[in-house]
Structures are given as C-alpha cells and as structure tokens.
Design a protein around this motif. Structure first.
Motif, short mmCIF file in Angstrom:
data_model
loop_
_atom_site.label_atom_id
_atom_site.label_comp_id
_atom_site.label_asym_id
_atom_site.label_seq_id
_atom_site.Cartn_x
_atom_site.Cartn_y
_atom_site.Cartn_z
N VAL A 177 -5.08 2.29 2.25
CA VAL A 177 -6.06 1.58 3.06
C VAL A 177 -6.14 2.21 4.44
O VAL A 177 -5.14 2.67 4.99
CB VAL A 177 -5.72 0.07 3.16
CG1 VAL A 177 -4.38 -0.15 3.87
CG2 VAL A 177 -6.83 -0.69 3.87
N ILE A 213 -12.60 -1.82 7.08
CA ILE A 213 -11.40 -1.76 6.22
C ILE A 213 -11.80 -1.01 4.95
O ILE A 213 -12.68 -1.46 4.20
CB ILE A 213 -10.89 -3.17 5.86
CG1 ILE A 213 -10.67 -4.00 7.12
CG2 ILE A 213 -9.59 -3.06 5.06
CD1 ILE A 213 -10.26 -5.44 6.84
N PHE A 225 0.83 -1.19 0.00
CA PHE A 225 0.00 0.00 0.00
C PHE A 225 0.87 1.25 0.00
O PHE A 225 1.93 1.29 0.63
CB PHE A 225 -0.92 0.02 1.23
CG PHE A 225 -1.86 -1.15 1.29
CD1 PHE A 225 -3.04 -1.13 0.58
CD2 PHE A 225 -1.54 -2.27 2.04
CE1 PHE A 225 -3.91 -2.22 0.62
CE2 PHE A 225 -2.38 -3.36 2.09
CZ PHE A 225 -3.58 -3.34 1.37
N TYR A 247 -10.54 0.65 1.42
CA TYR A 247 -9.50 0.72 0.41
C TYR A 247 -9.76 1.88 -0.55
O TYR A 247 -10.91 2.17 -0.89
CB TYR A 247 -9.45 -0.57 -0.41
CG TYR A 247 -9.07 -1.79 0.38
CD1 TYR A 247 -7.74 -2.13 0.59
CD2 TYR A 247 -10.05 -2.62 0.92
CE1 TYR A 247 -7.39 -3.27 1.32
CE2 TYR A 247 -9.72 -3.75 1.65
CZ TYR A 247 -8.39 -4.07 1.85
OH TYR A 247 -8.05 -5.19 2.58
N ASN A 261 -11.62 -7.65 0.15
CA ASN A 261 -10.41 -7.79 -0.66
C ASN A 261 -9.64 -9.08 -0.36
O ASN A 261 -8.41 -9.07 -0.25
CB ASN A 261 -9.51 -6.57 -0.44
CG ASN A 261 -8.71 -6.20 -1.69
OD1 ASN A 261 -8.54 -7.01 -2.59
ND2 ASN A 261 -8.21 -4.99 -1.73
N ASP A 273 -7.53 -8.48 3.34
CA ASP A 273 -8.27 -8.06 4.53
C ASP A 273 -7.64 -8.64 5.80
O ASP A 273 -7.43 -7.93 6.78
CB ASP A 273 -9.73 -8.52 4.43
CG ASP A 273 -10.49 -7.83 3.32
OD1 ASP A 273 -10.06 -6.74 2.89
OD2 ASP A 273 -11.51 -8.38 2.87
N VAL A 299 -4.24 -6.99 6.53
CA VAL A 299 -4.38 -5.64 7.10
C VAL A 299 -4.70 -5.73 8.59
O VAL A 299 -4.14 -4.98 9.41
CB VAL A 299 -5.46 -4.84 6.34
CG1 VAL A 299 -5.83 -3.57 7.09
CG2 VAL A 299 -4.98 -4.50 4.93
#
Length: 304
Positions: free
Chosen positions: A175, A163, A27, A165, A50, A54, A57
């Motif tokens: 994100v 979350i 990212f 994006y 995602n 996910d 993250v």
C-alpha cells in the motif's frame, strides 16, 4: 467525567502502538509520502476503497491522535457507540439513515469543530461509501461544510490523500499513502467549486496502476511451520471471510483476527514452549510465531 474525543487517553495510547504494529504487519510493503500543514486545522480527505483498512493506514501515518468520521448506523447499539468513540470515531449521518440516526449525530459537527480547534486532525471519507477500484467517486457535502465552518474561526486546510493498494482483497499486499498539497479553505468559498477541486486533487493522487508488490519466494521453506503456528488465526479468518458478502471487508477481518487472537496465542505458546524447551528454542519459536501469520499469507498469495 468522560474524555472529549480529541483528548489524550491513557488506555488508547497504551493500545495504539500494538494496533499500528498489526496494521503494518498486514502489508508486505507500506509507504507514506507528503507532509501535513502545522499552522492550522487539518481535515484529511482520502479515497475509500478498503473499508476499515483505509482508516488504519491513515492512522499509522501519524504518531499522534486522529479523529475519524464513520457511517452513523454502526453507532446504534450503546456498546458499539462506546467502543467506536473510544477509538476516536464519530457518527456521520446520511439522509437515508432516518430521523432517529440523524438526531443522534446532530452533535458531530460541534465535536469535529472542537477537535480541529484543539489541533487534532479530522479524517473524513467524502465519497461516503467504500468502492474497491482506482476511481474517486462523487464527493458528499459534509467535508466542505465542516471545513468551511472551521475556517470561520481559524486557518483551516483540507488535505487530499490517495490510498493505493496493490490488491484490494489479498492480505499482505502493498500500500502507498500519498498526502497531496493542502487546500486552504475560506468561509466564503462556493461549496460545489470546493468539492470539484477536491475531487480533482484526490483523483490525481489515486494511481491508475497498482503499487509494486514483490513476491517473497524465499519464504517457501518457512511456510509449513508458519501455517501450523498460525493455524488458529488464519483458519478463523478464512471461515469468517467465507461468510461475508462484501469481499472488501476480507482484509479488515484478517486484520481484526490478528489483532484479537495473537496476544492470546502468544501467551499460550510462551507457556508451552517455556516449560518444554530450552530457553533459546522457546524464544526462537515465539519470534517465529509473531511473524507466522504474515508468512502464511505471503506464500499463499504468491502467483504461479
């Protein structure tokens, strides 16, 4: 004797910093806000848009372990089952998976309760499937049942998470992860009411607009060299992405290519540069290579 899934694992701990580095490198910007409670068991409840990204993250937001639930059908093969459990992922069966898979995942609730009892958070994606978008889908019952079961023996919280994006299919977008206010769960709570409130809280954390994404025009002069150095990685990733039907897996594929191929290429380049160039030039090119995959996608994703 095999480790219990919540226990400290030296091999897992050894690879974990590298996995987190690859996640953050996926990212151009990453922000986490909110605090998890420290006085009870914690069940994390993020939206699911995602695929593998996910979970990554969520994982990088804490230095310690997190145990995840995932669809049970990917555990069918013994090697896959062993690998997923090493990654601290447990099978969550659905009615449509069939009796064989349902039976194989019968012990999951027990393992999750054992995990919560030992102070390790459990992360579930209660929507049950990934759906790229900014709307939370209806929630499945599993998260409420696990939380209520845990609440019978200890203070238990469900923590909603959003979350967000900047883009669902572009590698190296931005994100934002937001942990909401924890919901304390009690055994006598009505299951439907609990899920309705959780859905409302999750929806409030999912922003209707994308996080700000800054295009890095100043990287343009660095792009040709980055494209050459990272060619084996981005070419492999894009070939694989062309073959997958569900484009939501695109960034997960690009992440996995970096995760697996970068150490090998780093060793190869270190040997080539080390034997053919002065030390300062070799070190400079090695550092350039480490960032080259990200630079390549940063420039590719610039909008005209």
């Amino acid at each position: 004797m095999p480790h219990k899934i919540w226990e400290y694992d030296r091999l897992y701990a050894f690879f974990r910093p590298y996995v987190d580095f690859c996640t953050r490198s996926s990212f151009s910007g990453m922000k986490t806000s909110g605090v998890l409670p420290s006085d009870g068991a914690v069940v994390l409840s993020p939206n699911h848009t995602n695929t593998i990204m996910d979970a990554l993250v969520i994982l990088q937001s804490r230095k310690d372990r997190t145990v995840f639930g995932a669809r049970a059908d990917i555990f069918r093969k013994p090697r896959a089952n062993k690998g997923l459990r090493f990654l601290k992922i447990l099978p969550m069966a659905r009615q449509r998976d069939g009796m064989e898979i349902l039976k194989a995942s019968y012990g999951t609730f027990d393992e999750m309760e054992d995990t919560l009892e030992h102070g390790v958070p459990v992360c579930m994606f209660p929507e049950g499937r990934h759906t790229p978008g900014r709307v939370v889908q209806p929630l499945r019952k599993g998260i409420a049942r696990i939380a209520k079961r845990s609440a019978g023996s200890r203070k238990t919280y469900i923590v909603p998470a959003g979350i967000n994006y900047a883009h669902f299919y572009r590698y190296r977008s931005a994100v934002e992860l937001v942990y909401g206010a924890p919901m304390e769960v009690r055994p006598e709570m009505d299951e439907k009411a609990l899920l309705d409130e959780l859905h409302e809280r999750m929806s409030a954390l999912v922003t209707p607009s994308a996080p700000r994404w800054r295009y890095r025009w100043w990287l343009l002069p660095l792009w040709p060299g980055a494209a050459v150095l990272s060619l084996p990685m981005w070419l492999t990733a894009e070939i694989l992405c062309c073959k997958i039907k569900d484009k939501a897996f695109s960034n997960s594929v690009r992440f996995l290519v970096k995760l697996l191929m970068e150490p090998v290429l780093l060793i190869i380049y270190a040997m080539i540069f080390g034997f053919t160039l002065p030390l300062w030039a070799a070190l400079l090119l090695i550092v350039y290579f480490v960032f080259s995959y990200g630079i390549f996608y940063d420039v590719v994703n610039i909008k005209p």
